[in-house]
Design a protein around this motif. Structure first.
Motif, short mmCIF file in Angstrom:
data_model
loop_
_atom_site.label_atom_id
_atom_site.label_comp_id
_atom_site.label_asym_id
_atom_site.label_seq_id
_atom_site.Cartn_x
_atom_site.Cartn_y
_atom_site.Cartn_z
N ALA A 95 0.93 0.53 -7.60
CA ALA A 95 0.72 -0.58 -6.67
C ALA A 95 1.17 -0.20 -5.26
CB ALA A 95 1.48 -1.81 -7.15
N GLU A 96 2.23 0.59 -5.16
CA GLU A 96 2.70 1.02 -3.84
C GLU A 96 1.69 1.96 -3.17
OE1 GLU A 96 5.89 4.20 -2.29
OE2 GLU A 96 6.77 2.61 -3.52
N ARG A 97 1.10 2.84 -3.94
CA ARG A 97 0.17 3.81 -3.37
C ARG A 97 -1.17 3.19 -3.02
NH1 ARG A 97 1.03 9.41 -6.89
NH2 ARG A 97 3.17 9.80 -6.18
N GLY A 98 -1.59 2.16 -3.76
CA GLY A 98 -2.87 1.52 -3.48
C GLY A 98 -4.03 2.36 -3.99
N GLY A 99 -5.22 1.93 -3.65
CA GLY A 99 -6.41 2.66 -4.06
C GLY A 99 -7.02 2.21 -5.36
N ARG A 276 -1.99 -9.85 -6.21
CA ARG A 276 -1.46 -9.65 -4.86
C ARG A 276 -2.21 -8.57 -4.08
NH1 ARG A 276 1.90 -12.13 -7.90
NH2 ARG A 276 3.74 -13.27 -7.17
N GLY A 277 -3.28 -8.04 -4.69
CA GLY A 277 -4.15 -7.15 -3.94
C GLY A 277 -4.23 -5.73 -4.43
N ALA A 278 -3.55 -5.41 -5.56
CA ALA A 278 -3.67 -4.08 -6.13
C ALA A 278 -4.94 -4.07 -6.98
CB ALA A 278 -2.45 -3.73 -6.96
#
Length: 281
Positions: A95-99, A276-278
């Motif tokens: 989740a921190e890295r995204g994508g 939340r957007g992940a």
């Protein structure tokens, strides 16, 4: 797709841990009843103390698991969340890295290095979970951690559902947990009953690894069959009495479906990260 902030990840993790405790999960610890020499307050404290370590910016999987486990043991004096941490740490980093949550998670699991292995094995040794036994290769009680965490998890995968998650890209989360949560919502269930539905979905789908380690595969399979019967309950009617009766019966046998509970937390966490957007792809 941009990643989520550590604060957002920590909040989602803590909320997922607390939401799981709110649900009546037969045999496990929940607000309707403590058990197995553990209290709800132990798990609340564990969620609070482990959240910032689980969500530490830039930390690798092993560092997140070990730091959170050490903080938990210092705060409550016992292992309340090893399985949760093993499942949630890769999700937090993804989740921190995204994508896209699932694709990034797969990349993270493929990129686990010897440092991850050493720190995860140190966390497992510190937690000292019951019923692990001994393994011919990659034994956690050995003096040295394996160079490959993936290989160690593959070795344990046939007998441990959390280890299996590391070699299947967390397939159970996406094939059992999230669909069970979506189905519960479609039926109009809201928390905590939608969480109970997820827990029963796991318990009815596969024999619980924790029960199998402590009581043998035959008892784990019979417990799975009992969980199938519980799926016939109308959770919308809030069948507290029926579930508490099963809760008391299982706890009298010292049966704790802990792996199913850990998978439930991870499912709620993944769901919150996605909300939340992940993104999922």
């Amino acid at each position: 797709m941009s990643g989520l902030s550590p604060e957002t990840i920590a909040e989602a993790y803590r909320a997922s841990c607390l939401a799981e405790l709110d649900a009546l999960k037969p045999g496990n610890v929940h607000v309707f009843g403590d058990g197995h020499r553990m209290a709800v307050s132990d798990f609340v404290a564990s969620a609070d103390i482990s959240a910032p370590h689980l969500a530490a910016r830039g930390a690798r999987v092993g560092r997140r698991v070990l730091a959170a486990m050490e903080a938990t043991l210092h705060a409550v004096g016992q292992n309340t969340n090893l399985g949760i941490l093993l499942l949630c740490a890769p999700l937090a980093l993804a989740a921190e890295r995204g994508g896209g949550l699932r694709a990034t998670l797969a990349d993270i699991l493929d990129d686990l290095d010897p440092t991850d292995a050493a720190e995860v094995f140190a966390a497992i040794r510190a937690a000292d979970p019951g019923g692990l036994g001994r393994a011919e290769r990659h034994d956690v009680t050995g003096a040295e951690a394996p160079a490959s965490l993936h290989a160690a998890m593959a070795e344990a995968a046939p007998r441990d559902r959390i280890a299996r998650a590391y070699v299947t890209g967390f397939a159970d989360i996406f094939a059992i947990g999230l669909p069970a949560l979506a189905a519960a919502r479609d039926e109009g269930l809201t928390p905590p009953w939608s969480t109970t539905a997820v827990f029963l979905g796991y318990l009815a789908s596969v024999p619980d690894s924790h029960v199998a380690r402590k009581h043998g595969p035959e008892r784990a399979e019979s417990l799975r069959a009992e969980a199938v019967d519980l799926l016939s309950l109308d959770l919308g009617s809030r069948p507290v009495a029926e579930l508490l009766a099963r809760d008391r019966a299982w706890k009298r046998e010292n049966l704790n479906p802990g792996t199913s509970a850990d998978m439930t937390v991870a499912t709620l966490f993944a769901d919150r990260l996605l909300a939340r957007g992940a993104g999922l792809p």
